[in-house]
Every structure is written in structure tokens, then in C-alpha cells.
Design a protein around this motif. Structure first.
Motif, PDB file in Angstrom:
ATOM      1  N   ARG A 164     -57.728 -75.081  13.305  1.00  0.00           N
ATOM      2  CA  ARG A 164     -56.330 -74.673  13.185  1.00  0.00           C
ATOM      3  C   ARG A 164     -55.860 -73.879  14.401  1.00  0.00           C
ATOM      4  N   LYS A 165     -56.791 -73.225  15.087  1.00  0.00           N
ATOM      5  CA  LYS A 165     -56.426 -72.396  16.228  1.00  0.00           C
ATOM      6  C   LYS A 165     -57.662 -72.200  17.098  1.00  0.00           C
ATOM      7  N   VAL A 166     -57.439 -72.071  18.402  1.00  0.00           N
ATOM      8  CA  VAL A 166     -58.542 -71.857  19.337  1.00  0.00           C
ATOM      9  C   VAL A 166     -58.246 -70.618  20.176  1.00  0.00           C
ATOM     10  N   ASN A 167     -59.223 -69.723  20.279  1.00  0.00           N
ATOM     11  CA  ASN A 167     -59.127 -68.567  21.154  1.00  0.00           C
ATOM     12  C   ASN A 167     -60.024 -68.837  22.357  1.00  0.00           C
ATOM     13  N   HIS A 168     -59.426 -69.220  23.480  1.00  0.00           N
ATOM     14  CA  HIS A 168     -60.202 -69.596  24.657  1.00  0.00           C
ATOM     15  C   HIS A 168     -61.036 -68.426  25.176  1.00  0.00           C
ATOM     16  N   ARG A 169     -60.437 -67.237  25.235  1.00  0.00           N
ATOM     17  CA  ARG A 169     -61.133 -66.083  25.810  1.00  0.00           C
ATOM     18  C   ARG A 169     -62.370 -65.705  24.996  1.00  0.00           C
ATOM     19  N   LYS A 170     -62.229 -65.729  23.669  1.00  0.00           N
ATOM     20  CA  LYS A 170     -63.349 -65.362  22.801  1.00  0.00           C
ATOM     21  C   LYS A 170     -64.265 -66.543  22.474  1.00  0.00           C
ATOM     22  N   ARG A 171     -63.880 -67.745  22.947  1.00  0.00           N
ATOM     23  CA  ARG A 171     -64.652 -68.964  22.667  1.00  0.00           C
ATOM     24  C   ARG A 171     -64.842 -69.139  21.162  1.00  0.00           C
ATOM     25  N   LEU A 172     -63.709 -69.083  20.442  1.00  0.00           N
ATOM     26  CA  LEU A 172     -63.723 -69.175  18.984  1.00  0.00           C
ATOM     27  C   LEU A 172     -62.773 -70.257  18.490  1.00  0.00           C
ATOM     28  N   ALA A 173     -63.195 -70.952  17.426  1.00  0.00           N
ATOM     29  CA  ALA A 173     -62.321 -71.872  16.708  1.00  0.00           C
ATOM     30  C   ALA A 173     -62.099 -71.312  15.316  1.00  0.00           C
ATOM     31  N   TYR A 174     -60.831 -71.235  14.912  1.00  0.00           N
ATOM     32  CA  TYR A 174     -60.490 -70.796  13.560  1.00  0.00           C
ATOM     33  C   TYR A 174     -60.296 -72.045  12.710  1.00  0.00           C
ATOM     34  N   LEU A 175     -61.055 -72.137  11.630  1.00  0.00           N
ATOM     35  CA  LEU A 175     -61.148 -73.374  10.858  1.00  0.00           C
ATOM     36  C   LEU A 175     -60.584 -73.230   9.449  1.00  0.00           C
ATOM     37  N   GLU A 176     -60.177 -74.358   8.899  1.00  0.00           N
ATOM     38  CA  GLU A 176     -59.963 -74.528   7.469  1.00  0.00           C
ATOM     39  C   GLU A 176     -60.770 -75.750   7.085  1.00  0.00           C
ATOM     40  N   MET A 177     -61.814 -75.534   6.300  1.00  0.00           N
ATOM     41  CA  MET A 177     -62.763 -76.605   6.016  1.00  0.00           C
ATOM     42  C   MET A 177     -63.016 -76.742   4.518  1.00  0.00           C
ATOM     43  N   PRO A 178     -63.267 -77.972   4.041  1.00  0.00           N
ATOM     44  CA  PRO A 178     -63.552 -78.170   2.624  1.00  0.00           C
ATOM     45  C   PRO A 178     -64.949 -77.659   2.280  1.00  0.00           C
ATOM     46  N   MET A 179     -65.056 -76.947   1.169  1.00  0.00           N
ATOM     47  CA  MET A 179     -66.350 -76.425   0.771  1.00  0.00           C
ATOM     48  C   MET A 179     -66.330 -76.127  -0.723  1.00  0.00           C
ATOM     49  N   GLY A 180     -67.152 -76.837  -1.472  1.00  0.00           N
ATOM     50  CA  GLY A 180     -67.284 -76.561  -2.900  1.00  0.00           C
ATOM     51  C   GLY A 180     -66.023 -76.799  -3.703  1.00  0.00           C
ATOM     52  N   GLY A 181     -65.246 -77.811  -3.351  1.00  0.00           N
ATOM     53  CA  GLY A 181     -64.073 -78.151  -4.135  1.00  0.00           C
ATOM     54  C   GLY A 181     -62.795 -77.438  -3.736  1.00  0.00           C
ATOM     55  N   ARG A 182     -62.832 -76.658  -2.665  1.00  0.00           N
ATOM     56  CA  ARG A 182     -61.625 -76.004  -2.181  1.00  0.00           C
ATOM     57  C   ARG A 182     -61.692 -75.866  -0.667  1.00  0.00           C
ATOM     58  N   THR A 183     -60.597 -75.411  -0.077  1.00  0.00           N
ATOM     59  CA  THR A 183     -60.554 -75.199   1.363  1.00  0.00           C
ATOM     60  C   THR A 183     -60.822 -73.730   1.660  1.00  0.00           C
ATOM     61  N   VAL A 184     -61.771 -73.469   2.561  1.00  0.00           N
ATOM     62  CA  VAL A 184     -62.100 -72.095   2.927  1.00  0.00           C
ATOM     63  C   VAL A 184     -61.843 -71.892   4.416  1.00  0.00           C
ATOM     64  N   ARG A 185     -61.511 -70.671   4.766  1.00  0.00           N
ATOM     65  CA  ARG A 185     -61.300 -70.322   6.166  1.00  0.00           C
ATOM     66  C   ARG A 185     -62.622 -69.910   6.787  1.00  0.00           C
ATOM     67  N   ALA A 186     -62.845 -70.345   8.007  1.00  0.00           N
ATOM     68  CA  ALA A 186     -64.097 -70.065   8.686  1.00  0.00           C
ATOM     69  C   ALA A 186     -63.833 -69.917  10.176  1.00  0.00           C
ATOM     70  N   GLN A 187     -64.867 -69.489  10.889  1.00  0.00           N
ATOM     71  CA  GLN A 187     -64.815 -69.414  12.337  1.00  0.00           C
ATOM     72  C   GLN A 187     -66.094 -70.014  12.891  1.00  0.00           C
ATOM     73  N   ALA A 188     -66.020 -70.551  14.094  1.00  0.00           N
ATOM     74  CA  ALA A 188     -67.199 -71.102  14.750  1.00  0.00           C
ATOM     75  C   ALA A 188     -67.001 -71.032  16.253  1.00  0.00           C
ATOM     76  N   GLY A 189     -68.115 -71.028  16.978  1.00  0.00           N
ATOM     77  CA  GLY A 189     -68.051 -70.952  18.424  1.00  0.00           C
ATOM     78  C   GLY A 189     -67.547 -72.258  19.030  1.00  0.00           C
ATOM     79  N   LEU A 190     -66.601 -72.161  19.960  1.00  0.00           N
ATOM     80  CA  LEU A 190     -66.059 -73.341  20.642  1.00  0.00           C
ATOM     81  C   LEU A 190     -65.687 -72.968  22.070  1.00  0.00           C
ATOM     82  N   GLN A 191     -66.369 -73.593  23.008  1.00  0.00           N
ATOM     83  CA  GLN A 191     -66.062 -73.374  24.421  1.00  0.00           C
ATOM     84  C   GLN A 191     -65.162 -74.501  24.917  1.00  0.00           C
TER      85      GLN A 191
END
Length: 221
Positions: free
Chosen positions: A156-183
């Protein structure tokens, strides 16, 4: 988290013989404590309990990148079991537990796609999601390497400086917000990495085909 001590009525479905992955919602910031409590309360029916993490880091003023780990989706952990009813009974006695994610308060495992992704990008005793690499082309994100490859629709959003991806991903029957490393790299470098990844996939496919053929010949002897 409001109402984090509520415990739903859980309708279990036995999965004897094949361990399934279940998402458990807990108080944010107490994931490790809840995981330890669950292990203590249900060790005899639990294959694994873990707090998923992702590899990230911070950049020092001198430009040095210092790697670290953070929670993949705060407020959640994952239990692995083939004895879901027994686990559900034991979890009711865990004070740090909020609830099991599932439709109508049922005890529902991850879907095949969700389970396959978790198992592919992490491994037992090392449940950390690595960093992905991508580039931008005509305003569109293209991920060429890492656990988020092919999952661009989660971003949903990328922070280039922090090398972060802000996610909305399906998990266990619902959508959860998450973060993961992305360069994010430049387009030329990204395309080069993409071609290299495709070459490695082709070589892996050839090796697998050769191994299957060899197994077939040995079986025919």
C-alpha cells in the motif's frame, strides 16, 4: 488494543495427522510473552508457536546500514497444530490471548495460499521474512527478488529511506496490516536482477526435472 481479554466460543475442526497454521490475535507489544504462555499451556498439542518477523534495519549518519528484526504484523502470532480442539481448550486458559482469527469465531486455519507463502519465505526456528528488492516503472512497483515477489498487490505504501513496505495482506480469513523490508533500486539494476532471477528459476527447473528423471530410471531398475 480494546477488548483484548475477550475469549470467543471456538468451534474446532480436527486436522489429525497434518499440522495446520492458525493466526492468534494477542495484545500488541506482548506477542513474545503470549507465545511463551501458549507454549507452556499447550506444549503437548502444539507443533510450533512463533511470532513472525521481518528483516529490516537502520541507516547510520555515515550511511552504514545496520540490520535488525521487527514484528511482521504486530498483535498477531501463529500456532501450528494437528489437534485444534485440544489446543483451543488450552488457549482459553491463557490470559495473554485475545482470540483466534476466524469467521464466526470459528477456529480456522490459514488458506493453502497463505500457508504456502509463510512456509516458503520462512522456516522452522527461523521465522523471519527476508528483504525484497524492486523498482518503479511508470509509477508501478515491480518486485524482482525476495518474499514479496508476485505479491505487489499487498503493498500500500513504500518508504524508500527506511527500506520499508507497508502491507495489507490476507491472513486467517481477514486482512491484516503488516510491514516488510523492501529496497527500491534503479530501473536498470532492477531489470538486471529480474533477468538473473528468471535464469536461476530456469536452472532450478532443469535440475528438478533431471532429478525426477534419475529417480524414474532408478525406480525402473
Amino acid at each position: 488494543m480494546a477488548g483484548w481479554r475477550s475469549h470467543p466460543k471456538i468451534r474446532g475442526k480436527q486436522t489429525e495427522g497434518r499440522p495446520m497454521l492458525y493466526v492468534v490475535q494477542v495484545e500488541t507489544g506482548r506477542e513474545k510473552t503470549a507465545c511463551d504462555d501458549i507454549k507452556q499451556a499447550a506444549d503437548d498439542v502444539l507443533d510450533e508457536c512463533f511470532v513472525p518477523q521481518y528483516l529490516t534495519g537502520k541507516r547510520r549518519p555515515d550511511g552504514t546500514w545496520i540490520p535488525s528484526k521487527e514484528r511482521l504484523f504486530p498483535g498477531y502470532l501463529i500456532c501450528v497444530t494437528s489437534q485444534v480442539d485440544e489446543l483451543a481448550d488450552k488457549l482459553r486458559r491463557v490470559r495473554s490471548l485475545t482470540k483466534i482469527l476466524g469467521n464466526d469465531n470459528a477456529f480456522i486455519p490459514l488458506t493453502e495460499d497463505e500457508r504456502a507463502w509463510v512456509q516458503k519465505v520462512t522456516q522452522k526456528d527461523q521465522r523471519t521474512v527476508g528483504e525484497s528488492v524492486g523498482y518503479m516503472e511508470d509509477g508501478k512497483l515491480v518486485i524482482v527478488e525476495g518474499p514479496l515477489k508476485g505479491r505487489e498487490d499487498w503493498v500500500r505504501k513504500v518508504n524508500h529511506r527506511k527500506r520499508l513496505a507497508y502491507l495489507e495482506m490476507p491472513m486467517g480469513g481477514r486482512t491484516v496490516r503488516a510491514q516488510a523490508g523492501l529496497q527500491i533500486v534503479n530501473k536498470a539494476q532492477g531489470k538486471l536482477l529480474d533477468r538473473e532471477s528468471e535464469r536461476q528459476q530456469r536452472e532450478k527447473g532443469i535440475r528438478n526435472n533431471d532429478a525426477h528423471a534419475e529417480d524414474g530410471r532408478n525406480g525402473a531398475v
